[in-house]
Every structure is written in structure tokens, then in C-alpha cells.
Design an enzyme around this catalytic site. Sequence first.
Site, PDB file in Angstrom:
ATOM      1  N   PHE A  94       0.859  -1.188   0.000  1.00 51.89           N
ATOM      2  CA  PHE A  94       0.000   0.000   0.000  1.00 51.89           C
ATOM      3  C   PHE A  94       0.890   1.232   0.000  1.00 51.89           C
ATOM      4  CE2 PHE A  94      -2.793   2.992   2.419  1.00 51.89           C
ATOM      5  CZ  PHE A  94      -3.985   2.848   1.733  1.00 51.89           C
ATOM      6  N   THR A 104       2.252   6.623   2.077  1.00 51.87           N
ATOM      7  CA  THR A 104       3.214   7.475   2.770  1.00 51.87           C
ATOM      8  C   THR A 104       4.419   7.805   1.893  1.00 51.87           C
ATOM      9  OG1 THR A 104       2.530   6.573   4.887  1.00 51.87           O
ATOM     10  CG2 THR A 104       4.714   7.567   4.817  1.00 51.87           C
ATOM     11  N   PRO A 130       8.303  10.345   1.776  1.00 50.45           N
ATOM     12  CA  PRO A 130       9.287  10.943   2.695  1.00 50.45           C
ATOM     13  C   PRO A 130       8.765  12.236   3.341  1.00 50.45           C
ATOM     14  CG  PRO A 130      10.400  10.177   0.716  1.00 50.45           C
ATOM     15  CD  PRO A 130       8.925   9.969   0.486  1.00 50.45           C
ATOM     16  N   GLY A 144       3.446  12.120   5.768  1.00 54.01           N
ATOM     17  CA  GLY A 144       3.030  10.994   6.609  1.00 54.01           C
ATOM     18  C   GLY A 144       1.599  11.244   7.056  1.00 54.01           C
ATOM     19  N   THR A 196       5.102  -1.626   3.979  1.00 59.40           N
ATOM     20  CA  THR A 196       5.073  -3.038   4.375  1.00 59.40           C
ATOM     21  C   THR A 196       4.883  -3.912   3.134  1.00 59.40           C
ATOM     22  OG1 THR A 196       4.093  -2.447   6.485  1.00 59.40           O
ATOM     23  CG2 THR A 196       3.850  -4.748   5.792  1.00 59.40           C
ATOM     24  N   ARG A 252       7.639 -18.193  38.889  1.00 53.38           N
ATOM     25  CA  ARG A 252       8.882 -17.681  39.479  1.00 53.38           C
ATOM     26  C   ARG A 252       8.623 -17.255  40.928  1.00 53.38           C
ATOM     27  NH1 ARG A 252      14.093 -15.716  38.779  1.00 53.38           N
ATOM     28  NH2 ARG A 252      14.512 -13.694  39.755  1.00 53.38           N
ATOM     29  N   GLY A 286      11.100  -8.665  35.064  1.00 52.55           N
ATOM     30  CA  GLY A 286      12.388  -8.169  35.562  1.00 52.55           C
ATOM     31  C   GLY A 286      13.450  -8.302  34.488  1.00 52.55           C
ATOM     32  N   GLU A 311      -0.647   3.793  10.230  1.00 53.92           N
ATOM     33  CA  GLU A 311      -2.086   3.846   9.912  1.00 53.92           C
ATOM     34  C   GLU A 311      -2.790   4.946  10.722  1.00 53.92           C
ATOM     35  OE1 GLU A 311      -4.139   0.449   8.669  1.00 53.92           O
ATOM     36  OE2 GLU A 311      -2.324  -0.699   8.236  1.00 53.92           O
ATOM     37  N   THR A 317      -1.306   8.158  13.465  1.00 51.54           N
ATOM     38  CA  THR A 317      -0.735   8.201  14.822  1.00 51.54           C
ATOM     39  C   THR A 317      -1.848   8.340  15.870  1.00 51.54           C
ATOM     40  OG1 THR A 317      -0.603  10.607  14.737  1.00 51.54           O
ATOM     41  CG2 THR A 317       1.357   9.389  13.981  1.00 51.54           C
TER      42      THR A 317
HETATM   43  N1  COS Z   1     -13.694   7.890   4.536  1.00 52.58           N
HETATM   44  C1  COS Z   1     -14.132   8.410   3.353  1.00 52.58           C
HETATM   45  N2  COS Z   1     -13.783   9.643   2.928  1.00 52.58           N
HETATM   46  C2  COS Z   1     -12.996  10.374   3.732  1.00 52.58           C
HETATM   47  C3  COS Z   1     -12.527   9.908   4.967  1.00 52.58           C
HETATM   48  C4  COS Z   1     -12.911   8.615   5.365  1.00 52.58           C
HETATM   49  N3  COS Z   1     -12.489   8.100   6.522  1.00 52.58           N
HETATM   50  N4  COS Z   1     -11.761  10.850   5.535  1.00 52.58           N
HETATM   51  C5  COS Z   1     -11.755  11.905   4.697  1.00 52.58           C
HETATM   52  N5  COS Z   1     -12.502  11.601   3.603  1.00 52.58           N
HETATM   53  C6  COS Z   1     -12.774  12.487   2.460  1.00 52.58           C
HETATM   54  C7  COS Z   1     -13.559  13.686   2.949  1.00 52.58           C
HETATM   55  O1  COS Z   1     -14.944  13.424   2.929  1.00 52.58           O
HETATM   56  C8  COS Z   1     -13.178  14.746   1.953  1.00 52.58           C
HETATM   57  O2  COS Z   1     -13.947  14.556   0.778  1.00 52.58           O
HETATM   58  P1  COS Z   1     -14.489  15.801  -0.077  1.00 52.58           P
HETATM   59  O3  COS Z   1     -13.276  16.419  -0.666  1.00 52.58           O
HETATM   60  O4  COS Z   1     -15.369  15.182  -1.084  1.00 52.58           O
HETATM   61  O5  COS Z   1     -15.189  16.692   0.890  1.00 52.58           O
HETATM   62  C9  COS Z   1     -11.724  14.405   1.623  1.00 52.58           C
HETATM   63  O6  COS Z   1     -11.565  13.018   1.936  1.00 52.58           O
HETATM   64  C10 COS Z   1     -10.752  15.238   2.431  1.00 52.58           C
HETATM   65  O7  COS Z   1     -11.002  14.959   3.778  1.00 52.58           O
HETATM   66  P2  COS Z   1     -10.439  15.854   4.967  1.00 52.58           P
HETATM   67  O8  COS Z   1     -10.724  17.283   4.694  1.00 52.58           O
HETATM   68  O9  COS Z   1     -10.899  15.248   6.231  1.00 52.58           O
HETATM   69  O10 COS Z   1      -8.874  15.660   4.842  1.00 52.58           O
HETATM   70  P3  COS Z   1      -7.773  16.347   5.698  1.00 52.58           P
HETATM   71  O11 COS Z   1      -6.682  16.609   4.762  1.00 52.58           O
HETATM   72  O12 COS Z   1      -8.323  17.442   6.541  1.00 52.58           O
HETATM   73  O13 COS Z   1      -7.292  15.304   6.822  1.00 52.58           O
HETATM   74  C11 COS Z   1      -6.489  13.331   7.793  1.00 52.58           C
HETATM   75  C12 COS Z   1      -7.330  14.043   6.729  1.00 52.58           C
HETATM   76  C13 COS Z   1      -5.425  14.131   8.480  1.00 52.58           C
HETATM   77  C14 COS Z   1      -7.445  12.787   8.804  1.00 52.58           C
HETATM   78  C15 COS Z   1      -5.890  12.231   6.964  1.00 52.58           C
HETATM   79  O14 COS Z   1      -4.912  12.796   6.107  1.00 52.58           O
HETATM   80  C16 COS Z   1      -5.304  11.130   7.759  1.00 52.58           C
HETATM   81  O15 COS Z   1      -6.011  10.222   8.202  1.00 52.58           O
HETATM   82  N6  COS Z   1      -3.970  11.141   7.927  1.00 52.58           N
HETATM   83  C17 COS Z   1      -3.276  10.031   8.448  1.00 52.58           C
HETATM   84  C18 COS Z   1      -2.786   9.239   7.299  1.00 52.58           C
HETATM   85  C19 COS Z   1      -2.381   7.887   7.704  1.00 52.58           C
HETATM   86  O16 COS Z   1      -3.100   7.177   8.388  1.00 52.58           O
HETATM   87  N7  COS Z   1      -1.212   7.499   7.232  1.00 52.58           N
HETATM   88  C20 COS Z   1      -0.733   6.212   7.443  1.00 52.58           C
HETATM   89  C21 COS Z   1      -0.596   5.567   6.108  1.00 52.58           C
HETATM   90  S1  COS Z   1      -0.565   3.856   6.140  1.00 52.58           S
HETATM   91  S2  COS Z   1       0.940   3.398   7.227  1.00 52.58           S
END
Ligand code: COS
Length: 383
Positions: free
Chosen positions: A123, A126, A128, A131, A158, A267, A338, A362, A364
Site C-alpha cells: 500500500f 506514505t 518521505p 506521513g 510493508t 517464578r 524483571g 495507519e 498516529t
Molecule cells: N472515509 C471516506 N472519505 C474520507 C474519509 C474517510 N475516513 N476521511 C476523509 N474523507 C474524504 C472527505 O470526505 C473529503 O472529501 P471531499 O473532498 O469530497 O469533501 C476528503 O476526503 C478530504 O477529507 P479531509 O478534509 O478530512 O482531509 P484532511 O486533509 O483534513 O485530513 C487526515 C485528513 C489528516 C485525517 C488524513 O490525512 C489522515 O487520516 N492522515 C493520516 C494518514 C495515515 O493514516 N497514514 C498512514 C498511512 S498507512 S501506514
Amino acid sequence: MDLSLSVEQESFRALARDFLEKEAVPHRIEWDRNESVDLSIIAKMAEIGFFGLTIPEEYGGLGGDYLTYVLGMEELGRADSALRGIVSVSNGLVGKSILGFGTEEQKQEWLPGIATGTKLGCFGLTEPDTGSDAGNLTARARRDGSDYVITGQKLFITNGTWADVALVFARTGGDGPRGITAFLVPTGTAGFEAREIKGKLGLRGQATAELFLSDVRVPESARLGEEGQGFKIAMTTLDKGRVSVAAGCVGIVQGCLETSVDYATTRTQFGRPLAGFQLVQDMIADISLDADASRLLVWRCADLIDRGLPFGIAASKAKLFASEAAVRAANNAIQIYGGAGYIDEYPAQKYLRDARVMTLYEGTSQIQKLLIGRAETGISAFV
Ligand code: COS
């Protein structure tokens, strides 16, 4: 702690436990030290059906409900989180994205292999420089006739060096989440390179990689969903991924409980078992409570998913609580052991090292809190 399970769910859990006790637990120290599982475990896990859970039978999976899936992830987490990661990413993040958003041709092309473990997925979200702020990713896919040409870099992926297909998120439009599109890229495509990242604190048995895409050409049929739908696909998939991580953490906490009780009741110090000391029981009670609370939060998510109800915030709560609980439980387990807890002959320290990333990837713990806070208040603290 237990709620009622069906006969099928109970029997899958028992089968998974028995299999992992024989095939994984005796090898996990060696895999951890070698920084790789023995790859023959993948085919063996496939035989039990781990890669086909919740993938419909018509695509080579076992079908099955989400509760069965989380039971499987718990058992994998208890035995070796590296294995849980391999399965969760291939079946969970990639398989479920294809199932949810793919064309019939894409499902036919990839799902039977993923469901039977003969093909692995990774998948690629992410990067550099992106994140937590995944909506700002910079990999690009430009149109060239009926093809797309993808260039960019992905980090901490992964299965990256083992995968047959990479689900890659790249920008086809303007800035922000709406400009992102998803692609199914066969990893043998010219211009695609994966380099393994060594020296991780935990999850050492699974391959984690950096991906380099340099003018990787794919046909239009490799696009998953529509242009601009990529971020939604990633977020929808991560909602389920977070349940999977949380379920793996339940397994870590459960493993910490079992190993702590075992050690504390055998123990002796000051002429009695460690378990006879109130301060040791205090830690065991905390681990036991963490196991129950985490499992209940995870099972609630599975129940919501199985009933087709919204579960995103429940998933954030389960992932936040269970991942922090796993770190706490593993730390408590080391304290109970321990000095012996500090060496890898006993499982406590591996549980701690594996648990530590669960509060990071996935999404933080801080991201989960902001998602929960936004849902409660209606105010986004991201912007
Ligand atoms: N399911 C479906 N759609 C989603 C959603 C969800 N869980 N979360 C957001 N969306 C959609 C929103 O509805 C929005 O759609 P529209 O543009 O049509 O309105 C769009 O995506 C943007 O959403 P949002 O404004 O919430 O995005 P942000 O940029 O504000 O923030 C966060 C999103 C920070 C919550 C997101 O980037 C996130 O989860 N980051 C962590 C990423 C992560 O987990 N990385 C690990 C990768 S795998 S190791």
C-alpha cells in the site's frame, strides 16, 4: 472476556491459534533476529485461509464476516505481529480496496492471487515528506495517450520488496486530497524499484521498503476508481486498516497477559510466587483490563462493519486505545519479568518493540485523537 461467537467463528479462532502455536511461535525469535520470516510461512498461512478472510468465495476467498477477520488478526498479533502486518496489508489494505473500488476485471486479475496468498500486495501512500498529512502527497501520474506515467517515492511500505502489486497513490490533479488518484501497479513494471529498510525497532520479520517510481507506465485499466477519488479510497481503506491494527494489538495485550501470568505464577522470590505480591497483581490486573477494553472496542467495530453501519470514529477509538494499551501491557510484562524481560528469549520485549509502531502507523495516536475530537465538536483542528 468473551461475547458469544458462532461455531464457525470459534472454530476458526481455535484453528488459527493451533496453527500459529506450531508454525510461528517456535520461530519468531529467529525471524526477528534475522529480520525476515521464513517466506514459506506465507503459503502455510494461506492454507489456513488468513489471506482470504472476508474476500468473497467467487474471488477465491473464504468469505466470512468481519468478526472472524478480527479474531484472525488477534491470533496473528498474539503470535507475531510481523505476520499480522503481512496479512493485514495484502488482504486488508490492498485486497479490500480492490474489492470496494475495483472493476470486475481488476477483481478477477488480483483478488484470487491475494486471497490465496500466491500474490502479495503493498500500500503506497506514505512518502518521505507526507506521513500524517497524506492529502499533500507529491507522487505524480501524468496522462500520456491512454496510459499514465507515474513518478515519485514512497516510504515505510510493508511488503514493499515482496509484493506483486503496489497500490500507489499519485497526484493527477491539483493540490490537496481531491487531486489524488489510485493505481494498481504490478511491481515488475519498468521503472519500479523497491529497497528494503533494515534496522527497525520491531516488526523485524516483515519487509518494509522504500519505493522508487521513475516514469512507471501503466494503462488506464490500472487506475483504481476515478481520477481524484484516490484520497477517499485511501481513507476508506485505512478506516478498516485501523480496526485490523487494533485487533493485532488485542493479540499483543492478550499475549502479554498470558506470558505475565505464566511467569508470575512460576517464578518465586522471597519464598512465594511473584503473583503473590500485590504490586505484581496490580500490573496483571491492568493488563487484563486493557485486554478486555481493547477487545470490546475492536469487536464493536467488527459488529458495525458486519451490519453495514458507519464505523470510522469507532475505528479511531479502537486503534488509539488498543495501540496505547499494547505498549502499556508490554511494558508491564517486562516489569513483571524483571531482567529476563529484557532479553529476547522471552516474548515480552518483542511485544514491546512490535507494539511501539502501532501508535504510529495507519494514523498516529494524535491523528486518531483529532479525528475523534473533530467528530465530537464539529471543528477540524487539522487546518
Ligand atoms: N472515509 C471516506 N472519505 C474520507 C474519509 C474517510 N475516513 N476521511 C476523509 N474523507 C474524504 C472527505 O470526505 C473529503 O472529501 P471531499 O473532498 O469530497 O469533501 C476528503 O476526503 C478530504 O477529507 P479531509 O478534509 O478530512 O482531509 P484532511 O486533509 O483534513 O485530513 C487526515 C485528513 C489528516 C485525517 C488524513 O490525512 C489522515 O487520516 N492522515 C493520516 C494518514 C495515515 O493514516 N497514514 C498512514 C498511512 S498507512 S501506514
